[in-house]
Design a protein around this motif. Structure first.
Motif, PDB file in Angstrom:
ATOM      1  N   ALA A 174       1.037  -3.199  11.849  1.00 19.63           N
ATOM      2  CA  ALA A 174       1.282  -1.754  11.772  1.00 19.63           C
ATOM      3  C   ALA A 174       0.169  -1.047  11.010  1.00 19.63           C
ATOM      4  CB  ALA A 174       2.625  -1.477  11.104  1.00 19.63           C
ATOM      5  N   VAL A 175      -0.316  -1.659   9.943  1.00 21.39           N
ATOM      6  CA  VAL A 175      -1.374  -1.037   9.148  1.00 21.39           C
ATOM      7  C   VAL A 175      -2.693  -1.031   9.908  1.00 21.39           C
ATOM      8  CG1 VAL A 175      -2.781  -1.346   7.077  1.00 21.39           C
ATOM      9  CG2 VAL A 175      -0.315  -1.487   6.907  1.00 21.39           C
ATOM     10  N   SER A 176      -3.014  -2.143  10.568  1.00 16.93           N
ATOM     11  CA  SER A 176      -4.312  -2.226  11.238  1.00 16.93           C
ATOM     12  C   SER A 176      -4.344  -1.483  12.566  1.00 16.93           C
ATOM     13  CB  SER A 176      -4.695  -3.696  11.437  1.00 16.93           C
ATOM     14  OG  SER A 176      -3.740  -4.328  12.268  1.00 16.93           O
ATOM     15  N   ARG A 177      -3.302  -1.567  13.375  1.00 12.86           N
ATOM     16  CA  ARG A 177      -3.333  -0.960  14.704  1.00 12.86           C
ATOM     17  C   ARG A 177      -2.846   0.486  14.725  1.00 12.86           C
ATOM     18  NH1 ARG A 177      -0.757  -6.000  16.549  1.00 12.86           N
ATOM     19  NH2 ARG A 177      -2.443  -7.436  17.001  1.00 12.86           N
ATOM     20  N   GLN A 178      -1.771   0.763  14.030  1.00 11.77           N
ATOM     21  CA  GLN A 178      -1.138   2.077  14.117  1.00 11.77           C
ATOM     22  C   GLN A 178      -1.577   3.033  13.019  1.00 11.77           C
ATOM     23  OE1 GLN A 178       3.046   1.224  14.162  1.00 11.77           O
ATOM     24  NE2 GLN A 178       2.882  -0.166  15.904  1.00 11.77           N
ATOM     25  N   MET A 205      -0.884   2.991   9.779  1.00 10.74           N
ATOM     26  CA  MET A 205       0.188   3.306   8.837  1.00 10.74           C
ATOM     27  C   MET A 205      -0.205   2.834   7.440  1.00 10.74           C
ATOM     28  SD  MET A 205       3.522   2.548  11.095  1.00 10.74           S
ATOM     29  CE  MET A 205       4.536   3.904  10.620  1.00 10.74           C
ATOM     30  N   THR A 206       0.575   3.254   6.448  1.00 11.44           N
ATOM     31  CA  THR A 206       0.317   2.921   5.053  1.00 11.44           C
ATOM     32  C   THR A 206       1.538   2.221   4.479  1.00 11.44           C
ATOM     33  OG1 THR A 206      -0.928   4.975   4.919  1.00 11.44           O
ATOM     34  CG2 THR A 206      -0.410   3.913   2.858  1.00 11.44           C
ATOM     35  N   LEU A 207       1.311   1.289   3.569  1.00 11.09           N
ATOM     36  CA  LEU A 207       2.406   0.639   2.855  1.00 11.09           C
ATOM     37  C   LEU A 207       2.599   1.353   1.521  1.00 11.09           C
ATOM     38  CD1 LEU A 207       1.718  -3.130   3.476  1.00 11.09           C
ATOM     39  CD2 LEU A 207       3.733  -1.869   4.138  1.00 11.09           C
ATOM     40  N   VAL A 208       3.728   2.016   1.374  1.00 11.73           N
ATOM     41  CA  VAL A 208       4.008   2.822   0.189  1.00 11.73           C
ATOM     42  C   VAL A 208       5.231   2.265  -0.530  1.00 11.73           C
ATOM     43  CG1 VAL A 208       4.576   5.141  -0.625  1.00 11.73           C
ATOM     44  CG2 VAL A 208       3.155   4.860   1.388  1.00 11.73           C
ATOM     45  N   PRO A 209       5.139   1.992  -1.844  1.00 20.14           N
ATOM     46  CA  PRO A 209       6.333   1.573  -2.580  1.00 20.14           C
ATOM     47  C   PRO A 209       7.214   2.786  -2.887  1.00 20.14           C
ATOM     48  CG  PRO A 209       4.440   1.614  -4.026  1.00 20.14           C
ATOM     49  CD  PRO A 209       3.935   1.932  -2.661  1.00 20.14           C
ATOM     50  N   LEU A 210       8.493   2.665  -2.584  1.00 16.25           N
ATOM     51  CA  LEU A 210       9.421   3.770  -2.828  1.00 16.25           C
ATOM     52  C   LEU A 210      10.099   3.650  -4.189  1.00 16.25           C
ATOM     53  CD1 LEU A 210      11.118   4.064   0.673  1.00 16.25           C
ATOM     54  CD2 LEU A 210       9.242   5.424  -0.269  1.00 16.25           C
ATOM     55  N   MET A 211      10.458   2.429  -4.587  1.00 14.26           N
ATOM     56  CA  MET A 211      11.073   2.252  -5.900  1.00 14.26           C
ATOM     57  C   MET A 211      10.986   0.813  -6.373  1.00 14.26           C
ATOM     58  SD  MET A 211      15.174   2.541  -5.197  1.00 14.26           S
ATOM     59  CE  MET A 211      15.019   4.169  -4.534  1.00 14.26           C
ATOM     60  N   VAL A 212      11.050   0.654  -7.682  1.00 12.36           N
ATOM     61  CA  VAL A 212      11.135  -0.652  -8.333  1.00 12.36           C
ATOM     62  C   VAL A 212      12.502  -0.703  -8.992  1.00 12.36           C
ATOM     63  CG1 VAL A 212      10.183  -2.163 -10.116  1.00 12.36           C
ATOM     64  CG2 VAL A 212       8.656  -0.753  -8.749  1.00 12.36           C
TER      65      VAL A 212
END
Length: 160
Positions: A103-107, A109-116
């Motif tokens: 998803a990150v390489s082709r589309q 998109m970004t990986l975002v942390p929402l919460m810990v």
């Protein structure tokens, strides 16, 4: 056959939340990941310290790392205290990592942390999201929709 995953993760104690991420990005898919932490990092998180406001996750090879998250040094730690902004390895299944990588390489998109947070077993977890950035017009639309919902609730309260 694998056991189905729960729709929402059982969050017991939320330590840090990235509320800005829901405004800046369209959230597509969420994942629950464990974090490889040192002892003093866990103690600092249990004390309620930590920030993921400007952090993101990146896939390197077949591993995922949480970059730019801040867990301040533990106040009662000794000389073996941890480094506050070090990249932390995230613990995920291999198929989840490949899904994120594609998803990150082709589309784009970004990986975002929402919460810990700490789950019911006392383990530190991160809720990661595959997200696509919003344009300025989309952000304006979100603000307009939020204001309308607030006004709508106010009107219903006055009438009812």
């Amino acid at each position: 056959m694998a056991r189905p995953r729960p729709e929402t993760f059982d969050k017991k104690k939320i330590v840090a939340e990235n509320r800005r991420a829901r405004f800046e990005y369209f959230i597509d898919d969420t994942f629950e990941a464990g974090i490889a932490l040192q002892g003093t990092e866990v103690k600092a998180l249990r004390g309620g310290e930590g920030s993921i406001a400007e952090s993101y996750a990146e896939v390197k090879g077949n591993q995922v790392f949480l970059v730019n998250s801040n867990i301040p040094e533990y106040s009662h730690g000794n000389r073996e205290n941890h480094e506050p902004k070090r990249p932390r390895k995230l613990l995920l299944h291999e198929r989840e990592i490949t899904k994120m990588h594609s998803a990150v390489s082709r589309q784009g998109m970004t990986l975002v942390p929402l919460m810990v947070y700490f789950n019911s077993k006392g383990r530190a977890k991160v809720e990661l999201a595959l997200a696509k950035g919003k344009k300025t017009q989309d952000k304006r639309e979100t603000i307009k929709e939020r204001d309308w919902k607030r006004d709508q609730a106010r009107i219903m309260k006055d009438r009812g």
